[in-house]
Write a protein that holds these residues in place. Sequence first.
Motif, mmCIF file in Angstrom:
data_model
loop_
_atom_site.group_PDB
_atom_site.id
_atom_site.type_symbol
_atom_site.label_atom_id
_atom_site.label_comp_id
_atom_site.label_asym_id
_atom_site.label_seq_id
_atom_site.Cartn_x
_atom_site.Cartn_y
_atom_site.Cartn_z
ATOM 1 N N LEU A 88 0.671 -1.286 0.105
ATOM 2 C CA LEU A 88 -0.070 -0.187 -0.089
ATOM 3 C C LEU A 88 0.912 1.134 0.195
ATOM 4 O O LEU A 88 0.740 2.214 -0.817
ATOM 5 C CB LEU A 88 -0.925 -0.045 1.155
ATOM 6 C CG LEU A 88 -1.750 1.311 1.552
ATOM 7 C CD1 LEU A 88 -2.721 1.524 0.536
ATOM 8 C CD2 LEU A 88 -2.184 1.403 2.845
ATOM 9 N N LEU A 89 1.746 1.234 1.023
ATOM 10 C CA LEU A 89 2.572 2.613 0.972
ATOM 11 C C LEU A 89 3.528 2.535 -0.329
ATOM 12 O O LEU A 89 3.894 3.657 -0.857
ATOM 13 C CB LEU A 89 3.693 2.502 2.141
ATOM 14 C CG LEU A 89 2.590 2.742 3.688
ATOM 15 C CD1 LEU A 89 3.307 2.160 4.711
ATOM 16 C CD2 LEU A 89 2.055 4.137 3.423
ATOM 17 N N LYS A 90 4.190 1.679 -0.733
ATOM 18 C CA LYS A 90 5.150 1.600 -2.109
ATOM 19 C C LYS A 90 4.160 2.171 -3.003
ATOM 20 O O LYS A 90 4.523 2.982 -3.850
ATOM 21 C CB LYS A 90 5.487 0.230 -2.376
ATOM 22 C CG LYS A 90 6.124 0.383 -3.461
ATOM 23 C CD LYS A 90 6.733 -1.133 -3.891
ATOM 24 C CE LYS A 90 7.738 -1.780 -2.730
ATOM 25 N NZ LYS A 90 8.280 -3.155 -3.234
ATOM 26 N N SER A 114 4.181 16.790 0.670
ATOM 27 C CA SER A 114 4.121 16.386 2.063
ATOM 28 C C SER A 114 3.527 15.085 2.475
ATOM 29 O O SER A 114 3.936 14.488 3.063
ATOM 30 C CB SER A 114 3.387 17.582 2.664
ATOM 31 O OG SER A 114 3.105 17.185 4.101
ATOM 32 N N GLN A 115 2.379 14.843 1.620
ATOM 33 C CA GLN A 115 1.732 13.374 1.862
ATOM 34 C C GLN A 115 2.826 12.446 1.215
ATOM 35 O O GLN A 115 2.693 11.341 1.859
ATOM 36 C CB GLN A 115 0.284 13.646 1.197
ATOM 37 C CG GLN A 115 -0.557 14.313 1.841
ATOM 38 C CD GLN A 115 -2.052 14.480 1.064
ATOM 39 O OE1 GLN A 115 -2.213 14.053 0.234
ATOM 40 N NE2 GLN A 115 -2.899 15.303 1.640
ATOM 41 N N MET A 116 3.378 12.714 0.099
ATOM 42 C CA MET A 116 4.629 11.834 -0.503
ATOM 43 C C MET A 116 5.438 11.363 0.784
ATOM 44 O O MET A 116 5.873 10.161 1.097
ATOM 45 C CB MET A 116 4.920 12.031 -1.702
ATOM 46 C CG MET A 116 5.899 10.905 -2.105
ATOM 47 S SD MET A 116 6.479 11.267 -3.864
ATOM 48 C CE MET A 116 7.888 12.354 -3.570
ATOM 49 N N GLU A 117 5.930 12.593 1.459
ATOM 50 C CA GLU A 117 6.928 12.236 2.343
ATOM 51 C C GLU A 117 6.368 11.428 3.350
ATOM 52 O O GLU A 117 7.144 10.508 4.186
ATOM 53 C CB GLU A 117 7.283 13.640 2.874
ATOM 54 C CG GLU A 117 8.426 14.401 1.960
ATOM 55 C CD GLU A 117 8.818 15.702 2.263
ATOM 56 O OE1 GLU A 117 8.149 16.451 3.272
ATOM 57 O OE2 GLU A 117 9.524 16.274 1.484
ATOM 58 N N LYS A 118 5.194 11.552 3.932
ATOM 59 C CA LYS A 118 4.765 10.732 4.970
ATOM 60 C C LYS A 118 4.618 9.293 4.353
ATOM 61 O O LYS A 118 4.898 8.356 5.136
ATOM 62 C CB LYS A 118 3.297 11.313 5.442
ATOM 63 C CG LYS A 118 3.095 12.509 6.137
ATOM 64 C CD LYS A 118 1.679 12.810 6.348
ATOM 65 C CE LYS A 118 1.611 14.214 6.585
ATOM 66 N NZ LYS A 118 0.365 14.771 6.656
ATOM 67 N N ALA A 119 4.098 8.950 3.225
ATOM 68 C CA ALA A 119 3.997 7.763 2.647
ATOM 69 C C ALA A 119 5.553 6.961 2.518
ATOM 70 O O ALA A 119 5.642 5.804 3.063
ATOM 71 C CB ALA A 119 3.315 7.541 1.304
ATOM 72 N N ILE A 120 6.643 7.921 2.145
ATOM 73 C CA ILE A 120 7.963 7.426 1.997
ATOM 74 C C ILE A 120 8.158 6.927 3.648
ATOM 75 O O ILE A 120 8.772 5.987 3.987
ATOM 76 C CB ILE A 120 8.795 8.365 1.758
ATOM 77 C CG1 ILE A 120 8.622 8.547 0.271
ATOM 78 C CG2 ILE A 120 10.437 8.012 2.157
ATOM 79 C CD1 ILE A 120 9.205 9.791 -0.318
ATOM 80 N N GLY A 122 6.367 6.233 6.009
ATOM 81 C CA GLY A 122 5.436 5.124 6.374
ATOM 82 C C GLY A 122 6.318 3.757 5.956
ATOM 83 O O GLY A 122 6.280 2.585 6.470
ATOM 84 N N HIS A 123 6.342 3.728 4.632
ATOM 85 C CA HIS A 123 7.118 2.659 3.662
ATOM 86 C C HIS A 123 8.377 2.280 4.673
ATOM 87 O O HIS A 123 8.482 0.962 4.853
ATOM 88 C CB HIS A 123 7.494 2.843 2.630
ATOM 89 C CG HIS A 123 7.883 1.995 1.709
ATOM 90 N ND1 HIS A 123 9.381 1.812 1.711
ATOM 91 C CD2 HIS A 123 7.464 0.798 0.920
ATOM 92 C CE1 HIS A 123 9.617 0.784 0.919
ATOM 93 N NE2 HIS A 123 8.449 0.147 0.458
ATOM 94 N N GLU A 124 9.253 3.185 4.940
ATOM 95 C CA GLU A 124 10.527 2.953 5.498
ATOM 96 C C GLU A 124 9.990 2.221 7.055
ATOM 97 O O GLU A 124 10.988 1.096 7.234
ATOM 98 C CB GLU A 124 11.475 4.060 5.961
ATOM 99 C CG GLU A 124 12.684 3.876 6.746
ATOM 100 C CD GLU A 124 13.193 5.358 6.923
ATOM 101 O OE1 GLU A 124 14.632 5.323 7.367
ATOM 102 O OE2 GLU A 124 12.575 6.317 7.060
ATOM 103 N N ARG A 125 9.252 2.593 7.584
ATOM 104 C CA ARG A 125 8.901 2.235 8.993
ATOM 105 C C ARG A 125 8.332 0.608 8.884
ATOM 106 O O ARG A 125 8.724 -0.131 9.532
ATOM 107 C CB ARG A 125 7.564 3.031 9.645
ATOM 108 C CG ARG A 125 7.391 2.671 11.114
ATOM 109 C CD ARG A 125 6.498 3.573 11.526
ATOM 110 N NE ARG A 125 6.120 4.689 10.583
ATOM 111 C CZ ARG A 125 5.695 5.822 10.465
ATOM 112 N NH1 ARG A 125 5.066 6.404 11.531
ATOM 113 N NH2 ARG A 125 5.449 6.606 9.480
#
Length: 158
Positions: A88-90, A114-120, A122-125
């Motif tokens: 999902l995050l990818k 900003s939203q893409m940075e949150k997704a990045i 989240g993906h890292e997490r």
Amino acid sequence: MGKTLAWHETLEVHELVAFQSIGLMKLKKMLPKVSDSNLKKIYEMTIKDLEKNLRELLSFYPEMPEPDERAEFMSQDVGFYAGDLLILLKTAVRNYAIAITETATPALRKVLVSQMEKAITGHERIFNYMYEKGMYPAYDLNKLLEADQMNAKKALKM
């Protein structure tokens, strides 16, 4: 074949019952507002179909696994849930990147970045979680390919 439904069957029945229950409630609330007689008949037939579906599906609830068995199942599928979140995050990161290249309005671009940075983040997490738990052997191609085959076979058997 045992008395208990399989785990995947239980979850699918749950989803179908939840979805159809909400749909049935909506249709029943809307029915009095439908003035066209032909459309009203279609609504009534759909309501009867959904009611029959729910009665049939509810008859399987006594065959569902016991609660302690469900808890065990959920813990066994942690990898599935983690992988689903990873995908999902990818996908979100990719979709935001595409949207940003189509954006002409500076305020919208700022929000999307900003939203893409949150997704990045989240993906890292979730990636780090999966890697630390041994669910994603990112640096071992053989293990990665073995896991792909195992998951594909599991999916095909379901």
